[in-house]
Design a protein around this motif. Structure first.
Motif, PDB file in Angstrom:
ATOM      1  N   CYS A  73      49.504   9.766  75.386  1.00  0.00           N
ATOM      2  CA  CYS A  73      49.280   8.901  76.542  1.00  0.00           C
ATOM      3  C   CYS A  73      48.802   9.696  77.750  1.00  0.00           C
TER       4      CYS A  73
ATOM      5  N   TRP B  33      55.998   3.057  85.791  1.00  0.00           N
ATOM      6  CA  TRP B  33      54.656   3.575  85.522  1.00  0.00           C
ATOM      7  C   TRP B  33      53.666   2.424  85.559  1.00  0.00           C
ATOM      8  N   ARG B  34      52.469   2.707  86.013  1.00  0.00           N
ATOM      9  CA  ARG B  34      51.413   1.692  86.068  1.00  0.00           C
ATOM     10  C   ARG B  34      50.385   1.982  84.973  1.00  0.00           C
ATOM     11  N   THR B  35      50.106   0.998  84.159  1.00  0.00           N
ATOM     12  CA  THR B  35      49.153   1.154  83.059  1.00  0.00           C
ATOM     13  C   THR B  35      47.732   1.139  83.598  1.00  0.00           C
TER      14      THR B  35
ATOM     15  N   ARG C  97      48.919   6.039  81.739  1.00  0.00           N
ATOM     16  CA  ARG C  97      49.884   5.541  82.714  1.00  0.00           C
ATOM     17  C   ARG C  97      50.025   6.567  83.823  1.00  0.00           C
TER      18      ARG C  97
END
Length: 561
Positions: free
Chosen positions: A135, A525-527, A538
């Protein structure tokens, strides 16, 4: 973050390992028992020797940046936080006294051991290690960064089977090229620096293949070589904590670390290890030899205040600890909330309370007196008359003596029996309370209502009380006697105080070590929709200022030459 891992979604972000969940305890204990009993018979190092001439060579570069990340694959938040910040093209960190640093991304990543928790499996590695790093850094552009990995004891619990498939049989790990084909490795770095990684397989001896490889490596090194040695355990700390001076001297003389020190001599300038999940640095008087424990890659925090502060053998003094001792001691008080942090643990101990109390009631023959002390005497006599109640009590006492953390047998017995006595008193007190409630409600002794009420109290309140007693025991042990550090802090599953090391070999040949701290890992967390494979999927979405990386202490400089 709001994502919750489920059994049907392997790739859901993982929660921190619940070490005191009953099923987890059984699984971990069985893996440890099997690996301990069969480790020597299933030693994969013998089957995968590395040719003595094999070596990764970066010596043509004029400088190099290297990251050391250890004890990583536990919960998503801390593991991904380290992966995210370690893979930024430029890492901006706040140093001491307001000074800021801009550090380029490392071209070499070293995993320092225990890449997955609690035990190794393909699913655990994928969820707890591969997913966060994929990720953060799924793909890289040339020149590609390089990965090395040292196996730790948790990697060895399946005899290194999954570690081999992930790190030795593949050419890529996310955006990194894998440059090793055995569980040990070496690389030549710029300006006659060398990187050496050792596999000590659950604390056993270095195998013959490694001995041949490192002996050949030592012969290739010149007199001005300087070594960064990576091991899965901080042997210098383990030896120092042995109070028996003869045992300490024997371990220093005969251990794996001693063999390597004899082989490479004073060329070892930096010792790096994880295994203990905190930052602790010892150094020689002139500061040109460093022994650093840095196990902050993602696992639960270990205390620092339980270890001794006096100099190591050879005069290496303690220069820094993170978190500091006062903070470490303060965090231990969270064990007072043990039942809330480990809610399923009391299911087993509550059931044991029920079994002891139920059998004690059968031998009692009638309701206990209303006064507590006479009732306590009668119930204790009934417990000893009941074979099953006495057997369960003896089993608990034996287990707690085995669990007790003490170097001397008599202290271990004293601690275990004292712990068991408190639980026994709690069982009898709950049984007495059930009898008093039955008397108050005018329920017939051993009638359905009175029996159900009493047994329900033993199980329900026993669930809570037994876990609370266990938490108090851990708090007293870790803060008063400096024992049970692992057990007292694994119960807390503290995500914060994570860290990794960034090492920079400068153009002038000096080595600078930057200990990077994440005092608080983001909870949200922001995607990033449609993110490029080389960009993080993220990004932090937590406004807390301590989620930004900073330095634990001032950069450590080892001069050229």
């Amino acid at each position: 973050m709001t994502d919750v891992p489920t059994a049907r979604d392997l790739h859901a972000p993982a929660d921190m390992v619940r070490w005191y969940a009953p099923l987890q305890l059984l699984q971990t204990a069985s893996r440890v028992a099997v690996s301990t009993a069969l480790g020597d018979q299933l030693d994969r190092r013998i089957l995968r020797p590395t040719p003595t001439h094999e070596l990764t060579d970066f010596s043509h570069r004029d400088q190099l940046v290297l990251d050391f990340v250890s004890d990583s694959g536990d919960g998503w938040n801390p593991t991904y936080a380290v992966a995210y910040w370690a893979t930024r093209p430029i890492l901006r960190v706040q140093g001491l006294h307001g000074r800021a640093y801009e550090l380029p991304r490392a071209s070499v990543l070293v995993f320092g051991g225990d890449q997955v928790y609690p035990t190794p499996s393909r699913a655990a590695y994928e969820q707890r290690l591969v997913l966060p790093y994929e990720c953060a850094f799924e793909r890289s552009d040339p020149p590609h960064p390089v990965l090395f990995a040292v196996p730790g004891n948790h990697d060895w619990y399946d005899s290194l089977a999954t570690f081999t498939k992930l790190f030795l049989d593949k050419q890529w790990f996310c955006g990194w090229q894998v440059h090793q084909r055995a569980s040990y490795f070496a690389a030549r770095l710029p300006h006659d620096w060398w990187l050496v990684g050792v596999d000590v397989q659950l604390g056993s001896d270095i195998d013959a293949n490694q001995v041949d490889y490192f002996r050949a490596l030592a012969e290739r090194m010149g007199p001005r070589a300087r070594i960064i040695l990576c091991t899965a355990e901080p042997h210098w700390v383990r030896a120092h904590e042995q109070r028996d001076r003869q045992a300490r001297a024997r371990r220093v003389r005969d251990g794996n670390l001693a063999f390597l020190e004899r082989l490479f001599g004073p060329r070892i300038r930096v010792f790096l290890s994880g295994d203990l999940h905190h930052y602790r640095r010892h150094a020689s008087a002139d500061g040109q030899i460093q022994k650093i424990t840095a196990g902050g890659g993602g696992a639960f925090l270990h205390p620092t205040h339980v270890l001794h502060d006096d100099p190591l053998v050879g005069g290496y003094g303690l220069r820094c600890a993170f978190p500091d001792h006062a903070t470490s001691r303060r965090l231990a008080w969270r064990n007072l909330a043990f039942p809330l942090k480990n809610p399923s643990f009391g299911a087993v101990t509550g059931l044991l309370y029920l079994l002891i109390g139920w059998n004690m009631r059968a031998a009692l023959g009638g309701p206990p007196p209303a006064e507590f002390l006479p009732a306590l005497s009668d119930m204790l006599s009934a417990t000893l008359r009941s074979p099953w109640a006495a057997l369960w009590l003896l089993a608990i006492a034996g287990a707690l003596v085995w669990f007790a953390d003490a170097r001397r047998l008599h202290l271990r017995v004293l601690a275990g029996l004292g712990h068991a006595a408190v639980h026994a008193l709690a069982v009898l007190a709950l049984a007495w309370l059930g009898g008093q409630l039955g008397r108050t409600l005018a329920l017939e002794w051993n009638g359905p209502g009175e029996l159900g009420l009493s047994l329900g109290l033993l199980l329900g309140l026993g669930w809570l009380v037994s876990a609370a007693i266990f938490g108090v025991y851990l708090l007293v042990a870790v803060n008063l006697f400096r024992r049970h550090g692992n057990e007292a802090f694994s119960s807390l599953r503290i995500q914060d105080f994570k860290h990794f090391l960034r090492l920079h070999i400068r153009r002038d040949g000096a080595l600078v070590v930057y200990p990077i701290a994440l005092r608080r890992v983001p909870r949200r967390w922001r995607t990033m929709i449609g993110a490029d494979p080389g960009q993080p999927k993220r990004v932090p979405d937590d406004p807390h200022p301590d989620t930004r990386p900073g330095l634990i202490e001032a950069p450590i400089v080892l001069g050229p030459g």
